[in-house]
Design an enzyme around this catalytic site. Sequence first.
Site, PDB file in Angstrom:
ATOM      1  N   SER A   1     -43.236 -45.936  27.196  1.00  0.00           N
ATOM      2  CA  SER A   1     -44.260 -46.049  26.146  1.00  0.00           C
ATOM      3  C   SER A   1     -45.762 -46.543  26.932  1.00  0.00           C
ATOM      4  O   SER A   1     -45.739 -46.958  28.004  1.00  0.00           O
ATOM      5  CB  SER A   1     -43.907 -47.448  25.445  1.00  0.00           C
ATOM      6  OG  SER A   1     -42.460 -47.474  24.937  1.00  0.00           O
TER       7      SER A   1
HETATM    8  N1  SAH Z   1     -38.903 -49.232  27.050  1.00  0.00           N
HETATM    9  C1  SAH Z   1     -38.549 -47.962  27.574  1.00  0.00           C
HETATM   10  C2  SAH Z   1     -39.053 -46.739  26.682  1.00  0.00           C
HETATM   11  C3  SAH Z   1     -37.930 -45.815  26.268  1.00  0.00           C
HETATM   12  S1  SAH Z   1     -38.099 -44.713  25.145  1.00  0.00           S
HETATM   13  C4  SAH Z   1     -39.576 -48.047  28.745  1.00  0.00           C
HETATM   14  O1  SAH Z   1     -40.306 -48.854  29.079  1.00  0.00           O
HETATM   15  O2  SAH Z   1     -39.539 -46.832  29.491  1.00  0.00           O
HETATM   16  C5  SAH Z   1     -36.536 -45.293  23.973  1.00  0.00           C
HETATM   17  C6  SAH Z   1     -35.179 -45.227  24.687  1.00  0.00           C
HETATM   18  O3  SAH Z   1     -34.169 -45.650  23.605  1.00  0.00           O
HETATM   19  C7  SAH Z   1     -34.632 -43.930  25.358  1.00  0.00           C
HETATM   20  O4  SAH Z   1     -34.465 -44.142  26.555  1.00  0.00           O
HETATM   21  C8  SAH Z   1     -33.254 -43.500  24.464  1.00  0.00           C
HETATM   22  O5  SAH Z   1     -32.437 -42.727  25.348  1.00  0.00           O
HETATM   23  C9  SAH Z   1     -32.869 -44.801  24.183  1.00  0.00           C
HETATM   24  N2  SAH Z   1     -32.042 -44.715  22.829  1.00  0.00           N
HETATM   25  C10 SAH Z   1     -32.309 -43.978  21.711  1.00  0.00           C
HETATM   26  N3  SAH Z   1     -31.312 -44.404  20.894  1.00  0.00           N
HETATM   27  C11 SAH Z   1     -30.576 -45.297  21.471  1.00  0.00           C
HETATM   28  C12 SAH Z   1     -29.345 -46.141  21.057  1.00  0.00           C
HETATM   29  N4  SAH Z   1     -28.791 -45.919  19.870  1.00  0.00           N
HETATM   30  N5  SAH Z   1     -28.950 -47.204  21.620  1.00  0.00           N
HETATM   31  C13 SAH Z   1     -29.545 -47.199  23.200  1.00  0.00           C
HETATM   32  N6  SAH Z   1     -30.458 -46.702  23.503  1.00  0.00           N
HETATM   33  C14 SAH Z   1     -31.058 -45.690  22.741  1.00  0.00           C
END
Ligand code: SAH
Length: 214
Positions: A62
């Site tokens: 993000s």
């Molecule tokens: N906070 C992270 C942003 C990750 S983007 C950072 O700082 O890098 C959102 C993430 O949510 C992705 O890695 C995706 O794989 C995950 N995601 C999507 N659906 C999900 C679910 N049902 N359970 C766990 N993770 C999930």
Amino acid sequence: MVREALLRRRMVQGQIRARGVRDERVLTAMEEVPRHLFVPPDLRDAAYDDGPLPIGDGQTISQPFIVAEMTHALRLSGSEKVLEIGTGSGYQTAILSRLCREVVTVERLVSLSMAARTLLEGLGVRNVAYVVGDGSLGCPEHSPYDRILSAAASPDVPPPWLAQLAEGGIIVLPMGGRLEQVLARVTKRDGETRTEVLGGCRFVPLVGEYGFRD
Ligand code: SAH
């Protein structure tokens, strides 16, 4: 090293403080966590830019401001147990780990979870439990949680999150459609939930039982 510290200071001043986040604990955490280590090596030069970046598997780290805004919205004092949904690169996890007692972070993609764990452990972060699975179900084993933060968007607040949230707890999540959402803060008090809209945002979808279908 010195160069990165300078870029971080500039990021905090120009992108975060300038947009109204005055929470000193959040600003200090963002000034200290080496964000460039959480992005792919070929994107390191862009690590402190004002936007999200791809981290592989179609996922993103993000934008720094969004991380600051969401963390600030959680109102952490230091004693909380936090459930994080969407470990991704682990950057948000690193920020949270400095501001609360314990983080349980859930990621559906095993490759991302493992990479984040290796990196955070290498940085000496010890108060995080890494879980691979569908975070739309929360993580009942470690519940209740004082705070829940989601970095993936869902159509509504997944009911298991409300069930696993402690009394007086706060959930911050992107909520709405698959492509565009609002950032919402949900508080649970005396058996009632209250939802505030903090602004517009765009997150990747929460893929799972209480999120969107794959
Ligand atoms: N906070 C992270 C942003 C990750 S983007 C950072 O700082 O890098 C959102 C993430 O949510 C992705 O890695 C995706 O794989 C995950 N995601 C999507 N659906 C999900 C679910 N049902 N359970 C766990 N993770 C999930």
